[in-house]
Scaffold this active site. Structure first.
Site, PDB file in Angstrom:
ATOM      1  N   HIS A 181       1.094  -1.150  -0.019  1.00  0.00           N
ATOM      2  CA  HIS A 181       0.175  -0.178   0.231  1.00  0.00           C
ATOM      3  C   HIS A 181       0.737   1.287   0.129  1.00  0.00           C
ATOM      4  CE1 HIS A 181      -2.564  -2.516   2.059  1.00  0.00           C
ATOM      5  NE2 HIS A 181      -3.230  -2.451   1.056  1.00  0.00           N
ATOM      6  N   LYS A 222      -1.742  -7.125  -6.854  1.00  0.00           N
ATOM      7  CA  LYS A 222      -2.013  -8.443  -7.324  1.00  0.00           C
ATOM      8  C   LYS A 222      -2.968  -8.937  -7.124  1.00  0.00           C
ATOM      9  CE  LYS A 222      -2.444 -10.073  -2.963  1.00  0.00           C
ATOM     10  NZ  LYS A 222      -3.611 -10.260  -2.289  1.00  0.00           N
TER      11      LYS A 222
END
Ligand code: PAF
Length: 295
Positions: A43, A160
């Site tokens: 993140h 992902k």
């Protein structure tokens, strides 16, 4: 344009929307990173990129109940807003905000069943869309709402969640923006893809979870040796991932540029390998572009 300031934290999406509106009016570029919190380096890499390419990085933290079919999975999803806020502030984010379901969707009065869900489009078909009914409806609904509130210059998502990125790209096209940047998956040194769910793995389970990246690397090695048949590539994925304590949900390949619910018929010119498996009761997904240079 960048003005150094202490990171703002709002627990009301409307305050965040106003903050973004104010800065947009002044010509600021806003890079937006939507998250469900439990932040890790993956993140933070999105935040760094958003910051580098815009005047401000804005981050939402909302564990979106609309995208969890399984109430237990929703309850167990890790949450620590304060720790997340510290990380974001250290990363130079300008604003982190959260809110309640009722705040994001006032017409629902906080009742999940009353939120008007969006059709997530054709990229939601197959794989995650099939195994997690309603998941992408929930993702498309919250992402569209977040875009409406923040109206970012550009938004950043991790590769992902590959199928999610296809859904978001389709959604952004339908909404007329924002432009989407898909950022590479970050991995620990031993290959495990960073995921908020990793926090729920025991030491033994974490070791077992490495079968996912092992399988992806084996499929890439097969690709590099000239294998182009999707069924053969899937067989490599399934064999290596299956040779572990993981409970495999799927081991698939898709053309990364043309999403299809079903496995494409070969031979392939490009290939994205996709895996989902349970490690104990923790569901993990991972992906790798097989025809791209090594990560
Ligand atoms: O990828 C996630 O964390 C979530 O699916 C997202 C995009 C923040 C929507 O809730």
């Amino acid at each position: 344009m960048l003005v150094t300031q202490v990171m703002k934290e709002f627990a009301d999406p409307n305050r965040a929307a106003y903050w973004c509106y104010k800065w947009r009016e002044r010509g600021a570029r806003i890079g937006f990173v939507p998250t469900m919190g439990a932040l890790h380096d993956g993140h933070l890499a999105l935040v760094r990129r958003a910051r580098a390419e815009n005047d401000y990085a804005v981050v939402s933290i909302f564990v979106n109940p609309l995208q969890f079919g399984d109430a237990r999975d929703y309850d167990l999803y890790p949450r620590d807003f304060e720790a997340d806020a510290v990380l974001l502030s250290m990363e130079g984010a300008a604003l982190a905000f959260t809110g309640t379901l009722a705040q994001f969707f006032p017409d629902s009065g906080g009742n999940l069943a009353k939120v008007a869900l969006r059709d997530p489009g054709s990229a939601a078909e197959g794989l995650e869309g099939e195994l997690r009914p309603g998941h992408f409806e929930g993702v498309a609904t919250i992402v569209a709402r977040l875009f409406e509130l923040v109206r970012p210059t550009r938004a950043y998502f991790g590769e992902k969640d590959f199928q999610q990125t296809r859904v978001v790209l389709e959604l952004a096209k339908e909404l007329g923006g924002p432009p989407i940047t898909v950022c590479p998956t970050l991995r620990d040194a031993d290959g495990l893809a960073l995921s908020s769910r990793n926090a729920r793995l025991s030491v033994e389970q974490r070791r077992e979870a490495l079968a996912l990246s092992r399988a992806l690397y084996a499929a890439r090695a097969a690709w590099q040796r000239g294998e182009r048949d999707p069924a053969a590539l899937c067989a490599v994925l399934a064999r290596v991932a299956g040779d572990s304590a993981l409970r495999l949900e799927y081991a698939e390949v898709r053309d990364p540029e043309v999403w299809t619910a079903e496995r494409p018929r070969g031979p392939l010119a490009r290939a994205q390998a996709l895996l989902a498996a349970f490690c104990g009761d923790v569901r993990l997904i991972d992906t790798l572009r097989l025809d791209a240079p090594s990560e």
